[in-house]
Design a protein around this motif. Structure first.
Motif, PDB file in Angstrom:
ATOM      1  N   LYS A  34       0.813  -1.211   0.000  1.00 58.91           N
ATOM      2  CA  LYS A  34       0.000   0.000   0.000  1.00 58.91           C
ATOM      3  C   LYS A  34       0.846   1.261   0.000  1.00 58.91           C
ATOM      4  N   VAL A  35       2.063   1.205   0.567  1.00 53.26           N
ATOM      5  CA  VAL A  35       2.921   2.387   0.556  1.00 53.26           C
ATOM      6  C   VAL A  35       3.299   2.769  -0.870  1.00 53.26           C
ATOM      7  N   ILE A  36       3.296   1.809  -1.794  1.00 54.37           N
ATOM      8  CA  ILE A  36       3.595   2.071  -3.195  1.00 54.37           C
ATOM      9  C   ILE A  36       2.315   2.258  -3.997  1.00 54.37           C
ATOM     10  N   VAL A  37       1.317   1.414  -3.747  1.00 54.03           N
ATOM     11  CA  VAL A  37       0.104   1.414  -4.566  1.00 54.03           C
ATOM     12  C   VAL A  37      -0.689   2.706  -4.382  1.00 54.03           C
ATOM     13  N   VAL A  38      -0.861   3.149  -3.155  1.00 54.05           N
ATOM     14  CA  VAL A  38      -1.670   4.348  -2.902  1.00 54.05           C
ATOM     15  C   VAL A  38      -1.054   5.589  -3.543  1.00 54.05           C
ATOM     16  N   PRO A  39       0.263   5.860  -3.396  1.00 58.08           N
ATOM     17  CA  PRO A  39       0.822   7.019  -4.099  1.00 58.08           C
ATOM     18  C   PRO A  39       0.691   6.935  -5.612  1.00 58.08           C
ATOM     19  N   VAL A  40       0.829   5.747  -6.193  1.00 55.20           N
ATOM     20  CA  VAL A  40       0.672   5.621  -7.635  1.00 55.20           C
ATOM     21  C   VAL A  40      -0.772   5.922  -8.040  1.00 55.20           C
ATOM     22  N   ALA A  41      -1.745   5.444  -7.235  1.00 53.25           N
ATOM     23  CA  ALA A  41      -3.150   5.749  -7.526  1.00 53.25           C
ATOM     24  C   ALA A  41      -3.413   7.250  -7.417  1.00 53.25           C
ATOM     25  N   VAL A  42      -2.844   7.892  -6.409  1.00 53.47           N
ATOM     26  CA  VAL A  42      -2.983   9.348  -6.288  1.00 53.47           C
ATOM     27  C   VAL A  42      -2.357  10.040  -7.489  1.00 53.47           C
ATOM     28  N   ALA A  43      -1.205   9.533  -7.946  1.00 54.17           N
ATOM     29  CA  ALA A  43      -0.546  10.122  -9.117  1.00 54.17           C
ATOM     30  C   ALA A  43      -1.408   9.999 -10.365  1.00 54.17           C
ATOM     31  N   VAL A  44      -2.119   8.884 -10.502  1.00 57.74           N
ATOM     32  CA  VAL A  44      -3.012   8.724 -11.657  1.00 57.74           C
ATOM     33  C   VAL A  44      -4.130   9.766 -11.611  1.00 57.74           C
ATOM     34  N   LEU A  45      -4.729   9.974 -10.442  1.00 58.74           N
ATOM     35  CA  LEU A  45      -5.784  10.987 -10.319  1.00 58.74           C
ATOM     36  C   LEU A  45      -5.245  12.388 -10.606  1.00 58.74           C
ATOM     37  N   LEU A  46      -4.057  12.682 -10.094  1.00 54.45           N
ATOM     38  CA  LEU A  46      -3.473  13.994 -10.354  1.00 54.45           C
ATOM     39  C   LEU A  46      -3.131  14.160 -11.835  1.00 54.45           C
ATOM     40  N   THR A  47      -2.706  13.081 -12.480  1.00 55.31           N
ATOM     41  CA  THR A  47      -2.417  13.163 -13.909  1.00 55.31           C
ATOM     42  C   THR A  47      -3.674  13.471 -14.704  1.00 55.31           C
ATOM     43  N   VAL A  48      -4.766  12.807 -14.341  1.00 57.26           N
ATOM     44  CA  VAL A  48      -6.043  13.097 -15.007  1.00 57.26           C
ATOM     45  C   VAL A  48      -6.440  14.556 -14.799  1.00 57.26           C
ATOM     46  N   THR A  81       3.572  11.435 -10.780  1.00 54.89           N
ATOM     47  CA  THR A  81       2.734  12.374 -11.528  1.00 54.89           C
ATOM     48  C   THR A  81       3.537  13.090 -12.603  1.00 54.89           C
ATOM     49  N   LEU A  82       4.743  13.529 -12.256  1.00 51.61           N
ATOM     50  CA  LEU A  82       5.585  14.226 -13.225  1.00 51.61           C
ATOM     51  C   LEU A  82       5.894  13.338 -14.425  1.00 51.61           C
ATOM     52  N   PHE A  83       6.269  12.102 -14.182  1.00 55.62           N
ATOM     53  CA  PHE A  83       6.630  11.219 -15.293  1.00 55.62           C
ATOM     54  C   PHE A  83       5.402  10.733 -16.059  1.00 55.62           C
ATOM     55  N   PHE A  84       4.267  10.599 -15.382  1.00 58.12           N
ATOM     56  CA  PHE A  84       3.038  10.258 -16.107  1.00 58.12           C
ATOM     57  C   PHE A  84       2.647  11.384 -17.061  1.00 58.12           C
ATOM     58  N   LEU A  85       2.820  12.625 -16.614  1.00 58.20           N
ATOM     59  CA  LEU A  85       2.489  13.748 -17.476  1.00 58.20           C
ATOM     60  C   LEU A  85       3.470  13.878 -18.645  1.00 58.20           C
ATOM     61  N   ILE A  86       4.736  13.546 -18.407  1.00 61.12           N
ATOM     62  CA  ILE A  86       5.750  13.690 -19.454  1.00 61.12           C
ATOM     63  C   ILE A  86       5.701  12.539 -20.439  1.00 61.12           C
ATOM     64  N   ASP A  87       5.665  11.305 -19.932  1.00 58.01           N
ATOM     65  CA  ASP A  87       5.801  10.132 -20.800  1.00 58.01           C
ATOM     66  C   ASP A  87       4.704   9.113 -20.517  1.00 58.01           C
ATOM     67  N   GLY A  88       3.488   9.596 -20.278  1.00 59.00           N
ATOM     68  CA  GLY A  88       2.406   8.654 -20.002  1.00 59.00           C
ATOM     69  C   GLY A  88       2.121   7.739 -21.175  1.00 59.00           C
ATOM     70  N   ARG A  89       2.302   8.241 -22.392  1.00 58.67           N
ATOM     71  CA  ARG A  89       2.005   7.422 -23.562  1.00 58.67           C
ATOM     72  C   ARG A  89       2.973   6.254 -23.676  1.00 58.67           C
ATOM     73  N   GLY A  90       4.232   6.526 -23.446  1.00 54.74           N
ATOM     74  CA  GLY A  90       5.199   5.435 -23.494  1.00 54.74           C
ATOM     75  C   GLY A  90       4.956   4.393 -22.420  1.00 54.74           C
ATOM     76  N   ILE A  91       4.578   4.857 -21.216  1.00 59.13           N
ATOM     77  CA  ILE A  91       4.295   3.919 -20.123  1.00 59.13           C
ATOM     78  C   ILE A  91       3.087   3.058 -20.470  1.00 59.13           C
ATOM     79  N   TRP A  92       2.028   3.697 -21.006  1.00 52.46           N
ATOM     80  CA  TRP A  92       0.840   2.935 -21.375  1.00 52.46           C
ATOM     81  C   TRP A  92       1.140   1.936 -22.492  1.00 52.46           C
ATOM     82  N   ALA A  93       1.926   2.355 -23.488  1.00 53.02           N
ATOM     83  CA  ALA A  93       2.287   1.454 -24.580  1.00 53.02           C
ATOM     84  C   ALA A  93       3.089   0.260 -24.058  1.00 53.02           C
ATOM     85  N   TRP A  94       3.961   0.506 -23.077  1.00 60.91           N
ATOM     86  CA  TRP A  94       4.740  -0.603 -22.511  1.00 60.91           C
ATOM     87  C   TRP A  94       3.832  -1.573 -21.767  1.00 60.91           C
ATOM     88  N   VAL A  95       2.866  -1.039 -21.006  1.00 55.91           N
ATOM     89  CA  VAL A  95       1.946  -1.905 -20.265  1.00 55.91           C
ATOM     90  C   VAL A  95       1.123  -2.760 -21.230  1.00 55.91           C
TER      91      VAL A  95
END
Length: 413
Positions: A46-60, A180-194
């Protein structure tokens, strides 16, 4: 032997309905076991999952601002992402600073009024209908003091656990900011990798489902901010009208608490009622309670059904059950993320089963995207249109949704 000449196969003694129920039962048990293992892994991480979920909301939330900075200010993507993130942190920090100063300035007065309120309560218990003896009340107070003194070890261990929790919060905040910073910069590359990790035959459907889930998440985030702002403004104006102390902290608390639908605003509004009771008595407390109930009725009968219902296509009962389930499973964090998770899952499952909530998105890059109806959805789908047009330029105008090494995320712009 079955099938031998002259032999009649013996009928199965188990009815067909029982076999069907047995088949469904063991499959349901396997699914529940998989969900239990998944929830256990989430609790461990949860220490990792919750911040990543918050980052997704902030990216949106910040994606439209990044797109505006790139379009109107002509900033590069990295500079636009950094600027948007800094502006968001400055806004949140400013609100917390204003609330903190108000608390520092008013806490002494509130403490004195609270002590006076306790003394009035003690006098009412002694002279009111209960007719409690003063000696009995003093004895109860001494028992409370003895209990507090005897629990020193528990308080120390609790302080240690609070220190660990603060360390986790700081680490989680740093993870959320960087993600959040990296999702905003390279979110497309991350999504393509997933998506590229999936079998080739399922990539297209997952990509299209993800696009629609992203639109739903964006609509939820922006609509919930509007709902929280209305709740905070209503209760804050009511508190200011009654000239209560700590108006700004109460409004900020209601704003953040309202991100938990239904429950958050009620709990934070009750704090405003308690402040009115301590500082000004029963009359102001009743008026503040009426204000909180009016704001809740506005949220429950206008904002939630019309705005949130259009944004996430979930019935208010489903929203309430999702919040209750999330709080039961993961406490406050579960209540906070229950509704967006349920909304995204609803959109994705509907699309995968042939019920597309956003046919405007299409599956072809050359299909123009149009949206009419709900303004929040209009803006979210318009952001999707801009992302698709930019993706066509990157791919040289090739038709069809493809996922090259530098493909697109669902709909970030």
């Amino acid at each position: 032997m079955a099938g031998a000449p002259g032999l009649t196969p013996r009928p199965d003694p188990v009815p067909a309905a029982v076999r069907a129920w047995a088949g469904w039962s063991w499959r349901a048990l396997v699914i529940l076991a998989a969900l239990a293992v998944g929830l256990w892994l989430l609790s461990v991480l949860k220490v990792i999952v919750v911040p990543v979920a918050v980052a997704v909301l902030l990216t949106v939330l910040l994606s439209p601002l990044v797109a505006a900075l790139r379009k109107h200010v002509r900033l590069p993507r990295a500079a636009a992402a950094g600027t948007a993130l800094v502006l968001m942190l400055a806004l949140v920090g400013g609100l917390l600073t204003l609330a903190g100063r108000s608390v520092v300035n008013g806490i002494a007065e509130l403490g004195e009024q609270a002590r006076a309120g306790v003394e009035q309560l003690m006098d009412w218990l002694a002279a009111g209908p209960l007719q409690l003896d003063t000696a009995d009340l003093d004895g109860y107070l001494e028992q409370l003091q003895d209990a507090a003194a005897s629990s020193g070890q528990q308080i120390a261990s609790g302080a240690l656990s609070v220190g660990v929790t603060v360390g986790h919060v700081v680490a989680g905040a740093l993870i959320a900011v960087f993600c959040t910073l990296f999702f905003l910069i390279d979110g497309r590359g991350i999504w393509a990798w997933v998506v590229g990790l999936l079998p080739r035959g399922s990539r297209e459907r997952v990509h299209q489902a993800g696009r629609r889930g992203w639109v739903t998440l964006g609509a939820y985030t922006r609509t919930q901010i509007l709902v929280a702002a209305v709740d905070a403004a209503g209760i804050g104006i009511g508190a200011a009208f009654l000239q209560l102390p700590l108006v700004m902290p109460l409004a900020v608390l209601v704003f953040f608490g309202s991100f938990i639908p239904f429950v958050g605003a009620i709990v934070t509004g009750s704090i405003a009622v308690l402040v009115a009771l301590v500082t000004q008595g029963w009359g102001s407390a009743l008026i503040m309670l009426a204000i909180v109930l009016v704001v809740q009725q506005l949220e429950g009968h206008v904002l939630q059904p019309f705005l949130m219902g259009h944004a996430v296509s979930l019935h208010p009962v489903a929203v309430l059950l999702a919040v209750a389930t999330g709080s039961l499973v993961a406490g406050i964090v579960g209540a906070l993320f229950a509704v967006p998770i349920a909304a995204v899952l609803n959109t994705v499952v509907l699309y995968l089963h042939g019920h597309d909530k956003f046919p405007q998105l299409g599956t072809d890059d050359h299909v123009p995207i149009r949206a009419k109806g709900h303004p929040v959805l209009d803006r979210a789908v318009a952001a999707a249109a801009e992302a698709e047009s930019e993706a066509r330029a990157v791919r040289g105008g090739s038709g069809g949704v493809t996922l090259p090494a530098a493909g697109d995320p669902p709909v970030t712009s």
